[in-house]
Scaffold this motif. Structure first.
Motif, PDB file in Angstrom:
ATOM      1  N   ASP A  88      39.070 -14.470  -5.238  1.00  0.00           N
ATOM      2  CA  ASP A  88      38.237 -15.535  -4.692  1.00  0.00           C
ATOM      3  C   ASP A  88      38.542 -16.893  -5.328  1.00  0.00           C
ATOM      4  O   ASP A  88      38.090 -17.932  -4.829  1.00  0.00           O
ATOM      5  N   ALA A  91      40.434 -19.584  -3.109  1.00  0.00           N
ATOM      6  CA  ALA A  91      39.560 -20.222  -2.124  1.00  0.00           C
ATOM      7  C   ALA A  91      38.563 -21.159  -2.802  1.00  0.00           C
ATOM      8  O   ALA A  91      38.224 -22.223  -2.264  1.00  0.00           O
ATOM      9  N   THR A  92      38.108 -20.775  -3.985  1.00  0.00           N
ATOM     10  CA  THR A  92      37.141 -21.604  -4.719  1.00  0.00           C
ATOM     11  C   THR A  92      37.765 -22.926  -5.149  1.00  0.00           C
ATOM     12  O   THR A  92      37.166 -23.997  -4.977  1.00  0.00           O
ATOM     13  N   ASP A  95      38.300 -25.140  -2.152  1.00  0.00           N
ATOM     14  CA  ASP A  95      37.013 -25.709  -1.745  1.00  0.00           C
ATOM     15  C   ASP A  95      36.624 -26.863  -2.651  1.00  0.00           C
ATOM     16  O   ASP A  95      36.149 -27.916  -2.197  1.00  0.00           O
ATOM     17  N   SER A 109      35.286 -18.595  -1.193  1.00  0.00           N
ATOM     18  CA  SER A 109      34.878 -19.573  -2.190  1.00  0.00           C
ATOM     19  C   SER A 109      33.515 -19.212  -2.773  1.00  0.00           C
ATOM     20  O   SER A 109      32.563 -18.938  -2.040  1.00  0.00           O
TER      21      SER A 109
END
Length: 206
Positions: A88, A91-92, A95, A109
């Motif tokens: 993750d 994506a975090t 973001d 995220s």
């Protein structure tokens, strides 16, 4: 203690340079406590009552600490029960920068959880597989955890089912009591599996 001291030095240096309020610091691991290099995991209670160690798909092998620090953004002492994984992070970070994560990745995220605002998307499931130690698979779906071990020797190895909401140590296999959950986990495992470019990890032949 050496690791703790070095992380402390890093955080202190960020503060000294006036960068701490503009820096997200994350401390985590890629697997549970190791069994090698003379580590006495039992003596130190390294997995806190969880089952398994590094290389296992039981919770002791995959559940890890995750600590995030960002003064002025992440409230001190905040805790979360959100279920996530290291994949993750891509994506975090995307973001955080207002970008899109690379195509073909399936991370989510966790920025809403870190900042304590906004709606946090949840995983339908998390999936792991590991070729060594006889071939293993695991699926986490909400509070349910399905595990298969010894797949190289027995391709039809049954799914063990654990209710992590009341049995985080994975001590009681309740598969016989929940055939519908077992069936769903089996379907997820079939759908999530991908052949590996590393031959020794290709233990699922059908």
């Amino acid at each position: 203690s050496y690791l703790d001291a070095q992380v402390g030095n890093l955080v202190n240096e960020l503060s000294t340079r006036g960068l701490d309020k503009n820096t997200l610091v994350i401390f985590t691991s890629d697997n549970g406590a190791t069994y090698s290099s003379g580590v006495d995991a039992k003596f130190f209670n390294s997995v806190g009552g969880l089952r398994g160690l590094k290389g296992d798909v039981y919770e002791g092998g995959i559940r890890v600490p995750f600590i995030a620090r960002w003064p002025g953004h992440i409230p001190a002492g905040a805790m979360s029960d959100h279920i996530g994984a290291n994949w993750d992070m891509w994506a975090t970070f995307a973001d955080l920068l207002g970008r899109q994560p690379p195509a073909g990745t399936d991370g989510i995220s966790i920025l809403p959880t870190l900042l304590g605002k906004g709606k946090q998307q949840e995983h339908e499931y998390l999936y792991w597989e590991f070729g060594p130690k006889g071939g293993q698979q695991a699926v986490r779906m909400g509070g349910w955890k399905g595990v298969r071990t010894g797949i190289k020797q027995n391709p039809d190895a049954p799914i063990q089912l654990y209710d992590l909401s009341i049995d985080v140590g994975e001590t009681k296999d309740v598969a016989a009591e929940h055939p519908d959950i077992v069936k769903r986990i089996a379907e997820i495992a079939r759908r999530a599996h991908r052949p590996s470019a590393i031959e020794r990890f290709n233990f699922l032949t059908r």
